[in-house]
Design an enzyme around this catalytic site. Structure first.
Site, mmCIF file in Angstrom:
data_model
loop_
_atom_site.group_PDB
_atom_site.id
_atom_site.type_symbol
_atom_site.label_atom_id
_atom_site.label_comp_id
_atom_site.label_asym_id
_atom_site.label_seq_id
_atom_site.Cartn_x
_atom_site.Cartn_y
_atom_site.Cartn_z
ATOM 1 N NE ARG A 116 -4.458 -0.116 2.273
ATOM 2 C CZ ARG A 116 -5.347 -1.111 2.434
ATOM 3 N NH1 ARG A 116 -4.952 -2.358 2.482
ATOM 4 N NH2 ARG A 116 -6.626 -0.829 2.534
ATOM 5 N NE ARG A 154 -13.281 -3.287 6.779
ATOM 6 C CZ ARG A 154 -12.397 -3.184 5.794
ATOM 7 N NH1 ARG A 154 -12.347 -4.112 4.859
ATOM 8 N NH2 ARG A 154 -11.569 -2.179 5.740
ATOM 9 N NE ARG A 156 -11.140 1.873 4.717
ATOM 10 C CZ ARG A 156 -12.173 1.052 4.498
ATOM 11 N NH1 ARG A 156 -13.374 1.360 4.966
ATOM 12 N NH2 ARG A 156 -12.000 -0.044 3.825
HETATM 13 P P1 AMP Z 1 -8.532 -3.253 4.144
HETATM 14 O O1 AMP Z 1 -9.312 -4.356 4.776
HETATM 15 O O2 AMP Z 1 -7.552 -3.743 3.113
HETATM 16 O O3 AMP Z 1 -9.404 -2.133 3.610
HETATM 17 O O4 AMP Z 1 -7.634 -2.620 5.313
HETATM 18 C C1 AMP Z 1 -8.240 -2.043 6.455
HETATM 19 C C2 AMP Z 1 -7.256 -1.121 7.150
HETATM 20 O O5 AMP Z 1 -6.108 -1.881 7.575
HETATM 21 C C3 AMP Z 1 -6.677 -0.005 6.274
HETATM 22 O O6 AMP Z 1 -7.537 1.116 6.209
HETATM 23 C C4 AMP Z 1 -5.376 0.293 7.012
HETATM 24 O O7 AMP Z 1 -5.617 1.022 8.206
HETATM 25 C C5 AMP Z 1 -4.919 -1.103 7.436
HETATM 26 N N1 AMP Z 1 -4.072 -1.748 6.404
HETATM 27 C C6 AMP Z 1 -4.363 -2.864 5.681
HETATM 28 N N2 AMP Z 1 -3.362 -3.172 4.848
HETATM 29 C C7 AMP Z 1 -2.402 -2.226 5.049
HETATM 30 C C8 AMP Z 1 -1.126 -1.990 4.459
HETATM 31 N N3 AMP Z 1 -0.629 -2.785 3.502
HETATM 32 N N4 AMP Z 1 -0.421 -0.913 4.914
HETATM 33 C C9 AMP Z 1 -0.902 -0.129 5.889
HETATM 34 N N5 AMP Z 1 -2.103 -0.275 6.461
HETATM 35 C C10 AMP Z 1 -2.846 -1.327 6.051
#
Ligand code: AMP
Length: 220
Positions: free
Chosen positions: A88, A161, A172
């Protein structure tokens, strides 16, 4: 085969990753799911990540890099994996190249799912999932057949969530545009990037991904 699915929150990475996982016998590695599990378990990583995730910001690179580096070394990853939510940041993309190189592995496909911001807000704010099997639903576009009951496993344990609230979604999306989008030119420069239209119907997106991978994938 090792795959990265790129795209903003709500682009459908998780849905498509699950389909690829089932069709090709690869393992879905969702860093969001791993972090949510760490938060639920109250681990050190979970304690550090909780507030950052609730604010819609990115958790620090060192935590994520260590997490993925450990995970891809596990036995179930040896047939290949689908990274969903990682990398990311450019630092994570560079670290991924290094950790794969050190293990004699490489990325076979990097697929960007493109979706407009306006559609993302709509998609994310109606989203809920089954706590037991992870199946994902949407109030308008994909409700459960029987209200409150999972189509896949029959559980009545539906969850939303905490970071899918409208104000967190804006943060986000900002994190995506500011910190994640810069990895797209990184992969394009390596000649590794393929783009699919994430605005299309889910099954059409699956078909487009199957074409990139050169393998059939069933809609589940
Ligand atoms: P997601 O389920 O992929 O939308 O991730 C939910 C949250 O987890 C994100 O908004 C970030 O706060 C954190 N997160 C997930 N993957 C990453 C990553 N590769 N780098 C940094 N934060 C992450």
């Amino acid at each position: 085969m090792n795959i990265v699915l790129l795209g903003p929150p709500g682009a459908g990475k998780g849905t498509q990753a699950k389909r690829i996982e089932k069709a090709l016998g690869l393992v879905q590695l969702s860093t969001g799911d791993m972090l949510r599990a760490a938060v639920a378990a109250g681990s050190e990583v979970g304690k550090k990540a909780k507030a950052v995730m609730e604010a819609g910001k990115l958790v620090s690179d060192d935590i994520l890099i260590a997490m993925i580096s450990d995970r891809i070394g596990e036995a179930d990853c040896k047939n290949g994996f689908i990274l969903d939510g990682f990398p990311r940041t450019v630092a994570q993309a560079e670290a991924l190249d290094k950790m794969l190189g050190a293990r004699g592995l490489k990325l076979d496909h990097v697929i960007e799912m493109q979706v407009d911001d306006a559609a993302l807000v709509e998609r994310i704010s109606g989203r809920y999932s089954c706590k037991d099997c992870g199946a994902v639903y949407h109030d308008k576009t994909k409700p459960t057949k029987v209200a409150g009951k999972c189509d896949s496993c029959g559980s009545a344990n539906m969850v939303r969530r905490p970071d899918d609230k409208a104000d967190t979604v804006a943060a986000r999306l900002k994190a995506y545009h500011d910190q994640t989008a810069p990895i797209i030119p990184y992969y394009r420069a390596k000649g590794a990037l393929k783009v699919v239209d994430g605005m299309a119907d889910m099954d059409v997106v699956t078909a487009a991904i199957a074409k990139v991978l050169g393998k059939p994938i069933a809609a589940i």
